[in-house]
Design a protein around this motif. Sequence first.
Motif, PDB file in Angstrom:
ATOM      1  N   GLU A  96       1.977  84.701  77.868  1.00 45.25           N
ATOM      2  CA  GLU A  96       2.892  84.453  76.505  1.00 45.25           C
ATOM      3  C   GLU A  96       2.097  84.683  75.524  1.00 45.25           C
ATOM      4  OE1 GLU A  96       4.865  80.702  78.468  1.00 45.25           O
ATOM      5  OE2 GLU A  96       3.490  79.654  76.431  1.00 45.25           O
ATOM      6  N   TRP A  97       3.363  84.972  74.435  1.00 40.87           N
ATOM      7  CA  TRP A  97       2.615  84.831  73.161  1.00 40.87           C
ATOM      8  C   TRP A  97       3.659  84.005  72.170  1.00 40.87           C
ATOM      9  CZ3 TRP A  97       0.061  88.050  70.257  1.00 40.87           C
ATOM     10  CH2 TRP A  97      -0.216  89.210  71.312  1.00 40.87           C
ATOM     11  N   VAL A  98       2.595  82.979  71.211  1.00 40.07           N
ATOM     12  CA  VAL A  98       3.968  81.538  70.846  1.00 40.07           C
ATOM     13  C   VAL A  98       3.800  82.835  69.436  1.00 40.07           C
ATOM     14  CG1 VAL A  98       3.233  79.196  70.183  1.00 40.07           C
ATOM     15  CG2 VAL A  98       2.396  79.960  72.415  1.00 40.07           C
ATOM     16  N   ILE A  99       5.104  83.038  68.910  1.00 40.69           N
ATOM     17  CA  ILE A  99       4.664  84.074  67.342  1.00 40.69           C
ATOM     18  C   ILE A  99       5.624  82.342  66.441  1.00 40.69           C
ATOM     19  CG2 ILE A  99       5.131  86.064  66.845  1.00 40.69           C
ATOM     20  CD1 ILE A  99       5.266  86.827  69.070  1.00 40.69           C
ATOM     21  N   SER A 100       4.957  82.373  65.518  1.00 39.59           N
ATOM     22  CA  SER A 100       5.886  81.324  64.780  1.00 39.59           C
ATOM     23  C   SER A 100       5.644  82.693  63.413  1.00 39.59           C
ATOM     24  CB  SER A 100       5.608  80.389  64.222  1.00 39.59           C
ATOM     25  OG  SER A 100       3.953  81.033  63.572  1.00 39.59           O
ATOM     26  N   GLY A 101       7.659  81.503  62.806  1.00 34.71           N
ATOM     27  CA  GLY A 101       7.236  82.757  61.572  1.00 34.71           C
ATOM     28  C   GLY A 101       7.976  82.217  60.506  1.00 34.71           C
ATOM     29  N   ILE A 102       8.095  82.448  59.248  1.00 36.72           N
ATOM     30  CA  ILE A 102       8.955  81.662  57.784  1.00 36.72           C
ATOM     31  C   ILE A 102       9.975  82.683  58.066  1.00 36.72           C
ATOM     32  CG2 ILE A 102       7.459  80.589  57.453  1.00 36.72           C
ATOM     33  CD1 ILE A 102       6.491  82.577  55.237  1.00 36.72           C
ATOM     34  N   SER A 103      11.043  82.538  56.109  1.00 36.22           N
ATOM     35  CA  SER A 103      12.177  83.115  56.477  1.00 36.22           C
ATOM     36  C   SER A 103      11.937  83.812  55.435  1.00 36.22           C
ATOM     37  CB  SER A 103      13.366  82.083  56.021  1.00 36.22           C
ATOM     38  OG  SER A 103      13.183  81.051  54.694  1.00 36.22           O
ATOM     39  N   ASP A 104      12.597  85.065  54.937  1.00 31.71           N
ATOM     40  CA  ASP A 104      12.647  85.696  53.944  1.00 31.71           C
ATOM     41  C   ASP A 104      12.349  84.709  52.261  1.00 31.71           C
ATOM     42  OD1 ASP A 104      12.521  88.393  55.749  1.00 31.71           O
ATOM     43  OD2 ASP A 104      13.972  88.210  56.189  1.00 31.71           O
ATOM     44  N   LEU A 105      12.855  83.451  51.762  1.00 31.46           N
ATOM     45  CA  LEU A 105      13.082  83.491  50.727  1.00 31.46           C
ATOM     46  C   LEU A 105      11.523  83.106  50.259  1.00 31.46           C
ATOM     47  CD1 LEU A 105      14.898  82.011  48.468  1.00 31.46           C
ATOM     48  CD2 LEU A 105      14.128  79.953  49.830  1.00 31.46           C
ATOM     49  N   THR A 106      10.430  83.683  51.702  1.00 29.92           N
ATOM     50  CA  THR A 106       9.335  83.359  50.397  1.00 29.92           C
ATOM     51  C   THR A 106       9.042  85.059  49.836  1.00 29.92           C
ATOM     52  OG1 THR A 106       6.463  83.342  52.168  1.00 29.92           O
ATOM     53  CG2 THR A 106       8.373  84.805  52.823  1.00 29.92           C
ATOM     54  N   ALA A 107       9.663  85.782  49.935  1.00 26.22           N
ATOM     55  CA  ALA A 107       9.544  86.351  48.853  1.00 26.22           C
ATOM     56  C   ALA A 107       9.710  85.523  47.062  1.00 26.22           C
ATOM     57  CB  ALA A 107      10.186  87.501  48.949  1.00 26.22           C
ATOM     58  N   ALA A 108      10.637  85.137  47.178  1.00 30.17           N
ATOM     59  CA  ALA A 108      10.438  83.840  46.119  1.00 30.17           C
ATOM     60  C   ALA A 108       9.370  83.469  45.702  1.00 30.17           C
ATOM     61  CB  ALA A 108      11.649  83.329  45.550  1.00 30.17           C
ATOM     62  N   GLU A 109       8.426  82.122  47.128  1.00 31.76           N
ATOM     63  CA  GLU A 109       7.407  81.794  47.165  1.00 31.76           C
ATOM     64  C   GLU A 109       6.435  82.043  46.655  1.00 31.76           C
ATOM     65  OE1 GLU A 109       6.369  78.047  49.425  1.00 31.76           O
ATOM     66  OE2 GLU A 109       6.596  79.576  50.719  1.00 31.76           O
ATOM     67  N   ASP A 110       6.242  83.665  47.492  1.00 34.20           N
ATOM     68  CA  ASP A 110       4.893  84.880  46.477  1.00 34.20           C
ATOM     69  C   ASP A 110       5.068  85.192  45.616  1.00 34.20           C
ATOM     70  OD1 ASP A 110       4.552  84.110  49.695  1.00 34.20           O
ATOM     71  OD2 ASP A 110       5.402  85.640  50.152  1.00 34.20           O
ATOM     72  N   ALA A 111       5.986  84.598  44.525  1.00 34.09           N
ATOM     73  CA  ALA A 111       5.996  85.040  42.933  1.00 34.09           C
ATOM     74  C   ALA A 111       5.679  84.841  41.987  1.00 34.09           C
ATOM     75  CB  ALA A 111       7.250  86.718  43.186  1.00 34.09           C
ATOM     76  N   LEU A 112       5.492  84.598  40.865  1.00 36.63           N
ATOM     77  CA  LEU A 112       5.173  84.264  39.703  1.00 36.63           C
ATOM     78  C   LEU A 112       6.515  85.175  39.056  1.00 36.63           C
ATOM     79  CD1 LEU A 112       2.167  83.348  38.969  1.00 36.63           C
ATOM     80  CD2 LEU A 112       2.833  82.336  40.162  1.00 36.63           C
ATOM     81  N   ALA A 113       7.452  83.793  37.523  1.00 36.11           N
ATOM     82  CA  ALA A 113       8.157  84.388  37.269  1.00 36.11           C
ATOM     83  C   ALA A 113       6.846  84.535  35.857  1.00 36.11           C
ATOM     84  CB  ALA A 113       9.063  83.667  36.771  1.00 36.11           C
ATOM     85  N   TYR A 114       6.585  86.002  35.302  1.00 35.81           N
ATOM     86  CA  TYR A 114       6.281  86.504  34.222  1.00 35.81           C
ATOM     87  C   TYR A 114       7.477  86.456  32.886  1.00 35.81           C
ATOM     88  CZ  TYR A 114       2.482  89.417  37.224  1.00 35.81           C
ATOM     89  OH  TYR A 114       1.779  89.226  38.619  1.00 35.81           O
ATOM     90  N   PRO A 115       5.922  86.545  32.439  1.00 30.73           N
ATOM     91  CA  PRO A 115       6.457  86.720  31.024  1.00 30.73           C
ATOM     92  C   PRO A 115       6.759  87.289  30.351  1.00 30.73           C
ATOM     93  CG  PRO A 115       4.407  86.136  31.159  1.00 30.73           C
ATOM     94  CD  PRO A 115       4.907  85.767  31.830  1.00 30.73           C
ATOM     95  N   GLN A 116       6.620  88.374  30.661  1.00 36.52           N
ATOM     96  CA  GLN A 116       7.077  89.875  30.792  1.00 36.52           C
ATOM     97  C   GLN A 116       7.509  90.659  31.744  1.00 36.52           C
ATOM     98  OE1 GLN A 116       4.992  93.020  28.027  1.00 36.52           O
ATOM     99  NE2 GLN A 116       6.112  94.000  27.707  1.00 36.52           N
ATOM    100  N   PRO A 117       8.107  90.238  32.929  1.00 29.36           N
ATOM    101  CA  PRO A 117       8.792  90.820  33.673  1.00 29.36           C
ATOM    102  C   PRO A 117       7.741  92.362  33.947  1.00 29.36           C
ATOM    103  CG  PRO A 117       9.511  89.723  33.799  1.00 29.36           C
ATOM    104  CD  PRO A 117       9.349  89.557  32.614  1.00 29.36           C
ATOM    105  N   SER A 118       8.708  93.665  32.791  1.00 28.03           N
ATOM    106  CA  SER A 118       8.576  94.938  32.752  1.00 28.03           C
ATOM    107  C   SER A 118       7.114  95.502  32.866  1.00 28.03           C
ATOM    108  CB  SER A 118       9.295  95.037  31.564  1.00 28.03           C
ATOM    109  OG  SER A 118       8.942  94.483  30.480  1.00 28.03           O
ATOM    110  N   ASN A 119       6.251  94.320  32.411  1.00 30.98           N
ATOM    111  CA  ASN A 119       4.979  94.942  31.864  1.00 30.98           C
ATOM    112  C   ASN A 119       3.971  94.073  33.382  1.00 30.98           C
ATOM    113  OD1 ASN A 119       2.099  94.905  31.439  1.00 30.98           O
ATOM    114  ND2 ASN A 119       2.329  94.061  29.897  1.00 30.98           N
ATOM    115  N   VAL A 120       3.390  95.414  34.802  1.00 27.29           N
ATOM    116  CA  VAL A 120       2.501  95.017  35.977  1.00 27.29           C
ATOM    117  C   VAL A 120       1.822  93.778  35.896  1.00 27.29           C
ATOM    118  CG1 VAL A 120       1.656  96.563  36.238  1.00 27.29           C
ATOM    119  CG2 VAL A 120       2.355  94.958  38.156  1.00 27.29           C
ATOM    120  N   ASN A 121       0.983  93.980  34.117  1.00 28.74           N
ATOM    121  CA  ASN A 121      -0.311  93.593  34.236  1.00 28.74           C
ATOM    122  C   ASN A 121      -0.219  92.821  33.146  1.00 28.74           C
ATOM    123  OD1 ASN A 121      -2.885  93.402  33.511  1.00 28.74           O
ATOM    124  ND2 ASN A 121      -3.388  95.342  32.106  1.00 28.74           N
ATOM    125  N   PRO A 122      -0.608  90.738  34.319  1.00 24.61           N
ATOM    126  CA  PRO A 122      -0.399  89.735  33.255  1.00 24.61           C
ATOM    127  C   PRO A 122      -1.241  90.011  32.448  1.00 24.61           C
ATOM    128  CG  PRO A 122      -1.947  89.899  35.648  1.00 24.61           C
ATOM    129  CD  PRO A 122      -1.219  91.248  35.731  1.00 24.61           C
TER     130      PRO A 122
END
Length: 528
Positions: A96-122
């Motif tokens: 049997e498989w025991v499979i776990s996960g999280i909700s899609d709001l993790t996309a926000a938790e995984d990211a930072l709010a850049y001071p200049q979001p249009s510039n991908v280079n921090p």
Amino acid sequence: MDVRDLTVEVRAADLSRIGQIDEDYLPGALFVPRFRGVGAWQVTLPASVDGQEYTLATELAQEGAGIIVTGPGGVILSGPMTAAVKRVDTETLEGEWVISGISDLTAAEDALAYPQPSNVNPATQNVSNDVRSGARETLLHAYVNANIGPAAPVARRKAGLVMGTNTGVGGSITQSPRFQNLLELLQQISIGSDLWFDIRQDDAQLRFVTGVCVDRTLDIRLDLDNQQLDSIENGIAAPTVTDVIVAGQGEGATRKIITRESATARAVWGRRIERFIDQRQTNETTELQEAGDAAIAEGGITIGALKIVPSEDIAGTYGVSWSVGDWVTAVIGDVEVPARVNAAAIAVRTEGVFVGVTIGDDVATDWESGVDSELTSHDARISNLERNTVGVLPQSPRTYYPTGSRYIRVARVNGGGASGGAHVLFDYFGGSNYGVLSRASGRAHFTQRGAGTGAVGLQVWNYGATTLRWFTKYTAEFNFELWLLLPSFASTITLRPGDVLFGELLFDSETTTAPSGLVEVTTGITNY
């Protein structure tokens, strides 16, 4: 709620829907949506059925796969898989498989709010802060859109994410993040409002959605006397801060300083608990005040935790008549308490679908203060929902990938003044000598047997070659911690939660240095 009211679909990494899990395989599943926070889920599926591979389990165990959970009122939760463990024993010969996960709001938790979001280079951000003013809901959409939404650079854009409807509600505020965690920023923006936000799958795409929580205090009245509750548990805890010092821009004696306080908590508990907050990214008085107010909201009040299990009648209307984020009325003795539903645990059993909820988690005793104290940072907020009477697991499994010797704090037990009986139980997979996950596994039972440094026990049943070492730590009269040492040559290991009584499965701290007070356990370990 009946199991037939739930639809659980498996999705691929590209968000396409692969198929629906048969309701016969849903018992044992758990789905936990959370208010303004990342939810969690877990399912246990057969590896094969009648000698044939159960393809939905195999597909769900692939990197990037996930689920979509839909109820009578729409999508309850969707999100990616984070851990998949296949097990075979004498009771499940086909596996049997025991499979776990999280909700899609993790996309926000995984990211930072850049001071200049249009510039991908921090390294080449040419502005110090991303300063925006406007209605709270508008700011929620703006920061998500700019950092991970359609307006973000391709490299940072969350694949498949689109923006939902923005009605521009909520009072006008100003924010100026600089590499702040995006989810924490969204939570900060929402403080002082009834706004909710989430990311959920909509058709073949993810959608950032916002809305206003509904006041159902007159409609949903949870009371043992009116048979709307099966059980209720409430308690209080001391504040973690009473006086906040917030520092803005400047140097030395010229640095801008403001203070915020909780005079009531200081007087009631007889403690002055100070905390310093570095906010050098801004010099706006309003923003500094908001940071201080958020800290007071988080820990500057008497914490009131309330865990309830609604009766079948009211639980069956979850997602239709009420949901996470709504305000309801809970009756504790002769006191009626309005509080927000902060999390729900939807547990599927063979007897049906059970719903346990946490309401009023971290809610101030001054109900008219309007302080959204439940909005602590996601990392600091640990819900006790998973230990309610429907037998919900303490937390999702966690996998460690050692790159060197690591001490891991696994659990704590708290006798609460009792002479014994506190325990935690969990399984582990891996940790063998330069091996793979399947080469070692086992179960550990950690107990508190009384007061004092020696009143602790550990039983470990290990199968296969292992290099693990176990340690206990005495922290108070009836309280102990359990630590695990992964040697530098150990393989990857997954810890999977089991039962808990007066304790916690933490799976949190990692350190390369042995914490003080550790005592190695050399007895009670049985190898097979």
